[in-house]
Design an enzyme around this catalytic site. Structure first.
Site, PDB file in Angstrom:
ATOM      1  N   GLY A  88      -4.471   1.269   0.566  1.00 46.48           N
ATOM      2  CA  GLY A  88      -5.852   1.609   0.822  1.00 46.48           C
ATOM      3  C   GLY A  88      -6.158   1.529   2.311  1.00 46.48           C
ATOM      4  N   GLY A  89      -7.283   2.110   2.692  1.00 42.66           N
ATOM      5  CA  GLY A  89      -7.704   2.031   4.081  1.00 42.66           C
ATOM      6  C   GLY A  89      -7.396   3.299   4.860  1.00 42.66           C
ATOM      7  CD  GLN A  90     -11.189   5.162   7.255  1.00 43.16           C
ATOM      8  OE1 GLN A  90     -11.309   5.941   8.184  1.00 43.16           O
ATOM      9  NE2 GLN A  90     -12.248   4.587   6.700  1.00 43.16           N
ATOM     10  CB  THR A  92      -3.798   0.097  10.819  1.00 42.09           C
ATOM     11  OG1 THR A  92      -3.950  -1.087  11.617  1.00 42.09           O
ATOM     12  CG2 THR A  92      -2.503   0.008  10.039  1.00 42.09           C
ATOM     13  CE1 TYR A  93       1.471   0.377  17.973  1.00 47.97           C
ATOM     14  CE2 TYR A  93       0.514  -1.823  18.086  1.00 47.97           C
ATOM     15  CZ  TYR A  93       1.501  -0.925  18.445  1.00 47.97           C
ATOM     16  OH  TYR A  93       2.529  -1.328  19.279  1.00 47.97           O
ATOM     17  CG  HIS A  94       1.743  -2.015  11.397  1.00 49.66           C
ATOM     18  ND1 HIS A  94       0.754  -2.970  11.296  1.00 49.66           N
ATOM     19  CD2 HIS A  94       1.745  -1.356  10.203  1.00 49.66           C
ATOM     20  CE1 HIS A  94       0.196  -2.892  10.107  1.00 49.66           C
ATOM     21  NE2 HIS A  94       0.772  -1.920   9.416  1.00 49.66           N
ATOM     22  N   GLY A 164      -4.789  -4.145   4.241  1.00 48.67           N
ATOM     23  CA  GLY A 164      -4.628  -2.913   3.478  1.00 48.67           C
ATOM     24  C   GLY A 164      -3.678  -3.175   2.326  1.00 48.67           C
ATOM     25  CB  CYS A 193      -9.783   0.020  10.062  1.00 47.29           C
ATOM     26  SG  CYS A 193      -8.281  -0.982  10.068  1.00 47.29           S
TER      27      CYS A 193
END
Length: 236
Positions: A88-90, A92-94, A164, A193
């Site tokens: 879920g969610g939009q 993001t960066y890792h 997420g 996000c």
């Protein structure tokens, strides 16, 4: 009546039955596609009852992930590889300096309440931050953990941890990411996000003036995890 995630987290819950959650920290960065494959295999085994739950702490090389609600216009500058995450969610960066914790728990034996699970993930992060005298807070209109930044102006807040998840056969996949000392400039390639208001940014331990090692953060995360989710055991 319990409505907010603060209230949900504060409500008394029964301790889960079963074996302690396996706890494993990777020594080297893990490629995102390899992590997804490992999670899928582990979750299938947990659902089948052939292995224990797992909290898996890793770092990734720099990359962006798109959740199921990601909007194309929120990918501003795809300077790193972009992966469809299935969570879920939009966007993001890792990347290096960020502790990613993939949490694979059997939610059936933990009450079958996904909303409670999200509140518990937030509580885990909030307690971890408190160990370093950082006050993390929930926001009902924004998932994740936020830090007030009056030094940046009235009403300014920065996100220090993202959440997420996905649930498959009542076992959770994905989890949380906590910014220890990543390159915050890398978040500039996305609208993190989906929160693009100028008064909302991204922060880290280092950005807040806390110089800590990843090992110190891991120890605090494990203590807080056990307070929220129950005992753990080391997994080689």
């Amino acid at each position: 009546m319990i409505n907010t995630r603060d209230q949900i987290s504060a409500a008394v819950k029964a301790a889960p039955a079963g074996a302690p959650v396996a706890w494993h920290v990777e020594a080297a960065p893990v490629a995102y596609d390899a992590a997804l494959a490992a999670m899928e295999a582990r979750v299938a085994a947990i659902a089948a009852g052939t292995t224990d739950e797992l909290a898996w702490l890793i770092e990734h090389p720099p990359l962006y992930t798109a959740g199921t609600s990601a909007r194309r216009e929120d990918l501003l500058d795809p300077r790193f590889p972009v992966f469809a995450a299935g969570r879920g969610g939009q966007f993001t960066y890792h990347g290096p300096g960020q502790r990613v914790a993939y949490v694979m728990l059997d939610l059936k034996r933990r009450g079958g309440d996904v909303r409670r699970f999200v509140a518990d993930l937030e509580e885990w992060l909030i307690r971890t931050l408190a160990a370093f005298n950082i006050r993390g807070e929930r926001r009902e209109d924004r998932v994740g953990v936020w830090v007030r930044r009056p030094d940046k102006g009235e009403g300014c807040e920065d996100k220090i941890a993202a959440i997420g998840i996905r649930v498959k056969r009542w076992v959770s996949l994905h989890g949380v990411s906590l910014n220890v000392d990543p390159d915050l400039g890398h978040f500039g390639g996305i609208v993190p996000c989906g929160v693009g208001a100028p008064r909302f940014g991204v922060t880290s331990f280092l950005d807040l003036g806390h110089v800590v090692t990843m090992a110190e953060v891991d120890m605090a995360m494990r203590r807080a995890f056990e307070e929220v989710f129950g005992p753990t055991r080391g997994e080689p």
